[in-house]
Each structure stands twice: as C-alpha cells, then as structure tokens.
Write a protein that holds these residues in place. Structure first.
Motif, PDB file in Angstrom:
ATOM      1  N   TYR A 170     -12.861 -90.683  20.129  1.00 53.42           N
ATOM      2  CA  TYR A 170     -14.144 -90.363  20.772  1.00 53.42           C
ATOM      3  C   TYR A 170     -14.347 -91.214  22.026  1.00 53.42           C
ATOM      4  N   ILE A 171     -13.964 -92.465  21.959  1.00 52.61           N
ATOM      5  CA  ILE A 171     -14.079 -93.328  23.140  1.00 52.61           C
ATOM      6  C   ILE A 171     -13.222 -92.783  24.277  1.00 52.61           C
ATOM      7  N   ARG A 172     -12.013 -92.409  23.961  1.00 59.86           N
ATOM      8  CA  ARG A 172     -11.100 -91.877  24.985  1.00 59.86           C
ATOM      9  C   ARG A 172     -11.612 -90.570  25.576  1.00 59.86           C
ATOM     10  N   ASP A 173     -12.065 -89.676  24.727  1.00 57.34           N
ATOM     11  CA  ASP A 173     -12.388 -88.319  25.171  1.00 57.34           C
ATOM     12  C   ASP A 173     -13.816 -88.145  25.671  1.00 57.34           C
ATOM     13  N   HIS A 174     -14.711 -89.050  25.291  1.00 60.44           N
ATOM     14  CA  HIS A 174     -16.116 -88.866  25.657  1.00 60.44           C
ATOM     15  C   HIS A 174     -16.729 -90.088  26.350  1.00 60.44           C
ATOM     16  N   VAL A 175     -16.589 -91.262  25.735  1.00 55.85           N
ATOM     17  CA  VAL A 175     -17.238 -92.448  26.301  1.00 55.85           C
ATOM     18  C   VAL A 175     -16.688 -92.766  27.688  1.00 55.85           C
ATOM     19  N   GLU A 176     -15.368 -92.839  27.804  1.00 50.59           N
ATOM     20  CA  GLU A 176     -14.798 -93.244  29.088  1.00 50.59           C
ATOM     21  C   GLU A 176     -14.958 -92.162  30.152  1.00 50.59           C
ATOM     22  N   ARG A 177     -15.140 -90.935  29.745  1.00 41.15           N
ATOM     23  CA  ARG A 177     -15.439 -89.885  30.719  1.00 41.15           C
ATOM     24  C   ARG A 177     -16.881 -89.970  31.202  1.00 41.15           C
ATOM     25  N   SER A 178     -17.707 -90.678  30.452  1.00 40.94           N
ATOM     26  CA  SER A 178     -19.120 -90.799  30.805  1.00 40.94           C
ATOM     27  C   SER A 178     -19.428 -92.077  31.583  1.00 40.94           C
ATOM     28  N   VAL A 179     -18.776 -93.192  31.213  1.00 43.92           N
ATOM     29  CA  VAL A 179     -19.124 -94.473  31.843  1.00 43.92           C
ATOM     30  C   VAL A 179     -17.925 -95.192  32.449  1.00 43.92           C
ATOM     31  N   GLY A 180     -16.756 -94.570  32.434  1.00 41.54           N
ATOM     32  CA  GLY A 180     -15.565 -95.223  32.956  1.00 41.54           C
ATOM     33  C   GLY A 180     -14.879 -96.066  31.883  1.00 41.54           C
ATOM     34  N   THR A 181     -13.834 -96.760  32.288  1.00 45.41           N
ATOM     35  CA  THR A 181     -13.060 -97.581  31.355  1.00 45.41           C
ATOM     36  C   THR A 181     -13.948 -98.632  30.697  1.00 45.41           C
ATOM     37  N   VAL A 182     -13.739 -98.834  29.405  1.00 46.98           N
ATOM     38  CA  VAL A 182     -14.517 -99.832  28.676  1.00 46.98           C
ATOM     39  C   VAL A 182     -13.598-100.922  28.145  1.00 46.98           C
ATOM     40  N   GLU A 183     -14.187-102.064  27.848  1.00 43.73           N
ATOM     41  CA  GLU A 183     -13.469-103.143  27.169  1.00 43.73           C
ATOM     42  C   GLU A 183     -14.129-103.364  25.818  1.00 43.73           C
ATOM     43  N   VAL A 184     -13.333-103.274  24.769  1.00 50.99           N
ATOM     44  CA  VAL A 184     -13.847-103.473  23.413  1.00 50.99           C
ATOM     45  C   VAL A 184     -13.979-104.968  23.145  1.00 50.99           C
ATOM     46  N   VAL A 185     -15.135-105.382  22.627  1.00 53.42           N
ATOM     47  CA  VAL A 185     -15.387-106.801  22.399  1.00 53.42           C
ATOM     48  C   VAL A 185     -15.551-107.148  20.923  1.00 53.42           C
ATOM     49  N   SER A 186     -15.654-106.155  20.047  1.00 49.64           N
ATOM     50  CA  SER A 186     -15.795-106.446  18.618  1.00 49.64           C
ATOM     51  C   SER A 186     -15.380-105.232  17.808  1.00 49.64           C
ATOM     52  N   GLY A 187     -14.595-105.487  16.756  1.00 47.54           N
ATOM     53  CA  GLY A 187     -14.136-104.407  15.893  1.00 47.54           C
ATOM     54  C   GLY A 187     -14.360-104.731  14.428  1.00 47.54           C
ATOM     55  N   TYR A 188     -13.268-104.882  13.675  1.00 48.31           N
ATOM     56  CA  TYR A 188     -13.377-105.098  12.232  1.00 48.31           C
ATOM     57  C   TYR A 188     -13.972-106.464  11.912  1.00 48.31           C
ATOM     58  N   ARG A 189     -14.869-106.466  10.925  1.00 52.99           N
ATOM     59  CA  ARG A 189     -15.416-107.713  10.388  1.00 52.99           C
ATOM     60  C   ARG A 189     -15.381-107.620   8.869  1.00 52.99           C
ATOM     61  N   ASP A 190     -14.768-108.589   8.233  1.00 56.33           N
ATOM     62  CA  ASP A 190     -14.828-108.592   6.775  1.00 56.33           C
ATOM     63  C   ASP A 190     -16.257-108.933   6.354  1.00 56.33           C
ATOM     64  N   PRO A 191     -16.619-108.704   5.098  1.00 57.07           N
ATOM     65  CA  PRO A 191     -18.015-108.891   4.683  1.00 57.07           C
ATOM     66  C   PRO A 191     -18.585-110.268   4.995  1.00 57.07           C
ATOM     67  N   ALA A 192     -17.794-111.322   4.806  1.00 66.02           N
ATOM     68  CA  ALA A 192     -18.302-112.672   5.055  1.00 66.02           C
ATOM     69  C   ALA A 192     -18.594-112.880   6.538  1.00 66.02           C
ATOM     70  N   LEU A 193     -17.675-112.449   7.396  1.00 64.82           N
ATOM     71  CA  LEU A 193     -17.879-112.607   8.831  1.00 64.82           C
ATOM     72  C   LEU A 193     -19.033-111.730   9.306  1.00 64.82           C
ATOM     73  N   ASN A 194     -19.127-110.528   8.776  1.00 65.88           N
ATOM     74  CA  ASN A 194     -20.209-109.631   9.169  1.00 65.88           C
ATOM     75  C   ASN A 194     -21.572-110.233   8.834  1.00 65.88           C
ATOM     76  N   ALA A 195     -21.690-110.824   7.658  1.00 65.87           N
ATOM     77  CA  ALA A 195     -22.963-111.430   7.257  1.00 65.87           C
ATOM     78  C   ALA A 195     -23.297-112.622   8.144  1.00 65.87           C
ATOM     79  N   CYS A 196     -22.309-113.457   8.410  1.00 65.67           N
ATOM     80  CA  CYS A 196     -22.540-114.639   9.240  1.00 65.67           C
ATOM     81  C   CYS A 196     -22.910-114.249  10.667  1.00 65.67           C
ATOM     82  N   ALA A 197     -22.326-113.147  11.163  1.00 61.77           N
ATOM     83  CA  ALA A 197     -22.582-112.698  12.535  1.00 61.77           C
ATOM     84  C   ALA A 197     -23.841-111.846  12.646  1.00 61.77           C
TER      85      ALA A 197
END
Length: 224
Positions: free
Chosen positions: A99-126
């Motif tokens: 979806y990012i490739r086919d829609h997001v970048e066609r709408s706002v240009g190239t993006v840089e991803v800054v956060s992805g997978y978080r295990d439960p402990a990291l997700n809660a802390c963040a």
C-alpha cells in the motif's frame, strides 16, 4: 545564561529541517550494519526476511533497515534498535508495504520509515496502544523525504485514504510534525485535531474546517 541557552536551543530546533527532527537516533543505516554484526544469526534472519519479501512481490519497496526499525524510544526502553519480527507476522507487512508503494508514495512522494515492529514490552514502554498494529507487524510510521506543508500532507493523505483505504483495510494516523502511521489492520483514522484534540484531521477537513487552526499544536496520541 539559562535564557540564552534556551533561546539558542530554540533557534537550532527551528532551523533544523523537520525530517531531521523526526529521524530516529541510533537507527541509521550505519547503526543497522553494526547491529547486524553484533550477534550471530542476525544476517541469516534478515536474509530469510528479504527472501520472503521477494516472494511476496515487495522486495526493495522500502529499505530493509527501515522496515526493521523498532520504536524511536528503543534506547529509553532498553530495547533493540532493529528487530526481525517473528515469521508468522510477516504476511501482514506485505500488504502494508504494498500500500505504501502503490498509494502513499504516489500521494506524498518517497517516504522514510521510522518505526515498525514492536514486541509487547517495547510497545508498552513506548506508549503504544495496547492493541497496537505495530505488535502484529501490520504498521509502519513514516515521514516524507521531501517535507510538505503539514496541512498539504494531511489533505493528500486524507484524500488517498478516502479513495483507497477502505478496500485495502488501511488505518491512517497523524502524529506531530510530518510523522504519520499506515497499517493494514482495518479501515480507521485518528489524530489530534478538532476542538477536543481527539479527531482525525480527515474528519475535520471533510467538515470544511481547518484541522489545525493557528495557535494550536498537535497533541501526541498513543501509537496504534
């Protein structure tokens, strides 16, 4: 003296491009290479992940080191700066990258991803939401490589989401500055616009109102 230091820090912040303010510390490409070398087995895990991406038709759509970034608060939370999610969670990420490739970048240009997978402990802390799509590896937070006016960014992404979000089961969230969230875990939208700072900018724009009138600031929301 304290006032001078405060003014100097403020000037430095305002003179720094927005993406530089939002890029994760300790999660650069060079940091990623050092992380790979720090433990045996990591390169093998990454090779497996990249082979799976190729089979899913999303290889090279987003640089691997960006897709493997965890939370921006990884250091404060005593977590890892990068992590390969469990293989059973990979299929959801294919839809998100597509979806990012086919829609997001066609709408706002190239993006840089800054956060992805978080295990439960990291997700809660963040300060992630308890049912955050980051835990299921459906979600990526990102910023446009070429900064846009924040109102323009909102309008472009809201129009994109209205056109294609429901069919692709896309969640769209807005954070401070240029940062926004995309996942494929269900059609929804959120943000901190509106009189109570609890509405998606898209809903406010649809009413013909300004999502962030002069004098208002984005209020951080829990990552979903």
């Amino acid at each position: 003296m304290k006032m001078r230091r405060l003014l100097a820090a403020t000037v430095l912040l305002l003179s720094t491009p927005l993406p530089a303010q939002e890029l994760p510390e300790g999660q650069s490409e060079a940091d990623y290479e050092a992380w790979l070398d720090a433990a045996p087995g990591r390169r093998g895990q990454v090779l497996s992940f990249e082979a799976w991406q190729a089979a899913a038709g999303v290889a090279h759509a987003v640089p691997t080191y960006q897709v493997l970034r965890t939370a921006s608060m990884w250091r404060e939370c005593n977590g890892q700066p990068f992590e390969v999610a469990p293989p059973n969670l990979w299929p959801g990420m294919a839809n998100t990258i597509r979806y990012i490739r086919d829609h997001v970048e066609r709408s706002v240009g190239t993006v840089e991803v800054v956060s992805g997978y978080r295990d439960p402990a990291l997700n809660a802390c963040a300060h992630g939401a308890p049912g955050s799509a980051h835990q299921g590896y459906f979600a990526l937070d990102m910023i446009p490589v070429q900064p846009l006016d924040r109102h323009d960014l909102m309008r472009r992404l809201c129009a994109m989401h209205a056109r294609s979000g429901r069919a692709a089961r896309v969640g769209l969230g807005f954070y401070a500055f240029q940062r926004f969230h995309i996942d494929t875990n269900g059609f929804r939208r959120w943000g901190s616009s509106g009189p109570n700072h609890n509405e998606s900018p898209c809903a406010v724009i649809e009413r013909g109102e300004d999502p962030e009138p002069p004098g208002t600031e984005a209020v951080p929301r829990a990552a979903r």
